[in-house]
Scaffold this active site. Structure first.
Site, PDB file in Angstrom:
ATOM      1  N   LEU A   1      44.547  40.229  42.889  1.00 52.30           N
ATOM      2  CA  LEU A   1      45.892  39.855  43.294  1.00 52.30           C
ATOM      3  C   LEU A   1      45.773  38.715  44.301  1.00 52.30           C
ATOM      4  CD1 LEU A   1      47.707  43.296  43.870  1.00 52.30           C
ATOM      5  CD2 LEU A   1      47.863  41.799  41.878  1.00 52.30           C
ATOM      6  N   ASP A   2      46.655  37.745  44.191  1.00 53.93           N
ATOM      7  CA  ASP A   2      46.671  36.668  45.183  1.00 53.93           C
ATOM      8  C   ASP A   2      46.882  37.255  46.571  1.00 53.93           C
ATOM      9  OD1 ASP A   2      46.354  34.787  43.195  1.00 53.93           O
ATOM     10  OD2 ASP A   2      48.508  34.397  42.994  1.00 53.93           O
TER      11      ASP A   2
END
Length: 534
Positions: free
Chosen positions: A263-264
């Site tokens: 996930l960013d």
């Protein structure tokens, strides 16, 4: 008659033997002189080898084990025995004065962090932020191929621009740089293959949200958490302890975890880790076979269409270093399905189902559709031009776009959004008319005074880098007070803390489903129907 034959037989044998002896004597006389010459040459070569071995070992005294490599001048058999067996490499010893590089140490495969790493520093909480106490840290690396034949000075000047050369010169005097675990005293030293570098630095990490990491599920195979926004999954860039991996290890005693997806940093929601390599490989195989389903929710600009929207625009990476992508026909094929959930008159909550897994796929597709995420610091930026990238309309080159994005976040002191620090800013990423971010020797010495004027609450700083180097060496060796370091420019800067709400981007991983599992995360507050825009 029989007796006479027997009496003649010894005479015949003796005669034959005398003939053989005569022939042998003639043969021996023919090659006796050349053989003596050969033995003389062997003696001379052996003497030279013995002298060379003694010269190589003069710095540490003679090594008895090396004597077996020197042939005995009186024995050709011993000289042959000293030769290495087929398939074995001879130990390289080099000429007198040549620097010998030790054999690289084998490192355990995979990324793993132990209690020793977790104990490097501590957390503290302030103004809704999780912060890390500054700490001394050893950056370690083997010499890269492109560095071989270049000096340390060249490598630091071209590839480690986070600090000015004046800093590295002071670090040498402070004993911070080591090559093959020996203290570096001269930056003109030329690097060789397999050289091992260790650089001790004073490390500062950016703050992240103080929101805790909630455990959604745990069994013998996986750990599933609800990741808050602003916390990276694993160490990267300036982040190490302020990462999900380190927080789980330090605060939840969950170690040896293998991330199953990424996930960013600004994205929140469902995040899965495998507990073993076997489980990790099994789930990654499911990812390759498209057996997994991911579902996100976001809040976007404007009124999103009520009907389902599918975007299949290819995405191209503009810069891996800055982490920016855009729609482009030359990009990789990808597909995202969008469905509006609500609209409050200003912004819409949209469900997103990415059918492929490109970098920033959801964010780039929403920008192309004209509905960027409401507070996306990259894809809803004015740096993209008046249309903000809608329909792929970007009235500037990629170089101009990157330069404008960097300038915007540099002014906001938010380069971490782009996963950059000041030292990463090369000429092509900055305006050539603006001053260089690199600090020269005089500026480095002035940082202390500037820090005091800005309330930097430090001891009066020495005005000479040589004095700074001595103080830094003592600080690094004692490590009594890790919070400050005389050589650390960051210690003399006063940075304004971000507001906790500034660390949240309205993109959340809501669901992650596989053939034999399904995990949900609660809807975030900004996705609720009663949420109002500020």
């Amino acid at each position: 008659m029989w007796l006479g034959s027997c009496l003649r037989f010894p005479v015949l044998v003796l005669g034959r033997f005398a003939s053989w002896q005569f022939k042998f004597t003639r043969a021996w006389g023919g090659f006796k002189a050349p053989m003596a010459e050969t033995l003389s040459i062997e003696t001379e070569v052996a003497g030279s080898l013995k002298t060379l071995v003694q010269q190589n070992g003069s710095a540490r005294g003679p090594d008895p084990a090396d004597s077996r490599l020197v042939p005995d001048p009186g024995s050709g058999e011993q000289a042959l025995a000293a030769a290495p067996a087929p398939g074995k490499r001879k130990k390289r010893r080099g000429v007198t004065g040549e620097r010998i590089v030790p054999t690289p140490k084998k490192r355990r495969a995979g990324v793993s962090f132990s209690d020793e790493h977790f104990a490097e520093t501590n957390y503290y909480f302030e103004n809704g932020l999780r912060k890390v106490q500054p700490y001394f840290f050893d950056f370690k690396t083997y010499c890269k191929g492109r560095w071989v034949g270049h000096s340390l000075l060249h490598v630091f000047r071209t590839e480690f621009r986070a600090q000015p050369l004046a800093y590295y010169e002071a670090a040498v005097r402070a004993g911070r740089l080591h090559l093959n675990e020996e203290r570096v005293t001269d930056l003109s030293l030329v690097l060789k293959d397999n050289d091992f570098l260790r650089n001790t630095v004073h490390r500062h990490e950016p703050p992240v949200t103080a929101e805790p990491i909630r455990l959604l599920a745990e069994n013998e195979d996986v750990v599933v958490v609800d990741k808050p926004s602003s916390i990276p999954v694993h160490p990267c860039g300036r982040f190490r302890h302020n990462t999900v991996i380190f927080i789980l290890g330090k605060e939840h005693q969950l170690k040896e975890l293998h991330p199953l997806h990424r996930l960013d940093r600004l994205t929140s929601g469902v995040l899965m880790f495998a507990k073993t390599v076997a489980v990790s490989e099994r789930i990654h195989e499911q990812v390759r076979d498209r057996q997994l389903e991911k579902e996100y929710v976001c809040r976007v600009e404007g009124e999103f269409p009520t009907e389902e929207v599918t975007c299949k625009e290819p995405i191209l990476v503009v810069s891996y270093k800055v982490g920016v992508c855009r729609v482009d026909p030359r990009g990789k094929p990808c597909e995202t399905v969008f469905q509006r959930l609500s609209y409050n008159g200003h912004s819409s909550v949209v469900r997103c189902r990415p059918l492929t897994g490109r970098t920033h796929q959801i964010r780039v597709h929403l920008q192309f559709l004209g509905h960027p995420i409401l507070n996306d610091p990259i894809y809803n930026s004015a740096a993209w031009g008046p249309f903000r990238g809608q329909g792929g309309n970007i009235p500037k080159t990629d170089e101009e776009l990157l330069r404008d994005l960097v300038a915007e976040h540099q002014a906001k002191q938010s380069l971490d959004v782009l996963e950059l620090c000041e030292g990463d800013l090369s000429a092509e990423l900055t305006d050539s008319t603006s001053p260089s971010p690199e600090v020269d020797k005089d500026s480095l010495e002035e940082l202390a005074a500037a820090g005091q004027k800005m309330g930097g609450a430090l001891e009066p700083a020495p005005q000479d880098l040589a004095i700074l180097a001595v103080a830094a060496g003592n600080a690094a060796e004692a490590q009594v007070n890790q919070k400050t370091d005389p050589l650390c420019a960051e210690c003399r800067l006063v940075r304004q803390d971000p507001l906790p709400e500034d660390l949240v981007m309205f993109l959340h991983a809501l669901r992650y489903k596989g053939p034999d599992f399904e995990y949900f995360s609660p809807m975030p507050a900004w996705a609720q129907d009663d949420w109002k825009d500020d």
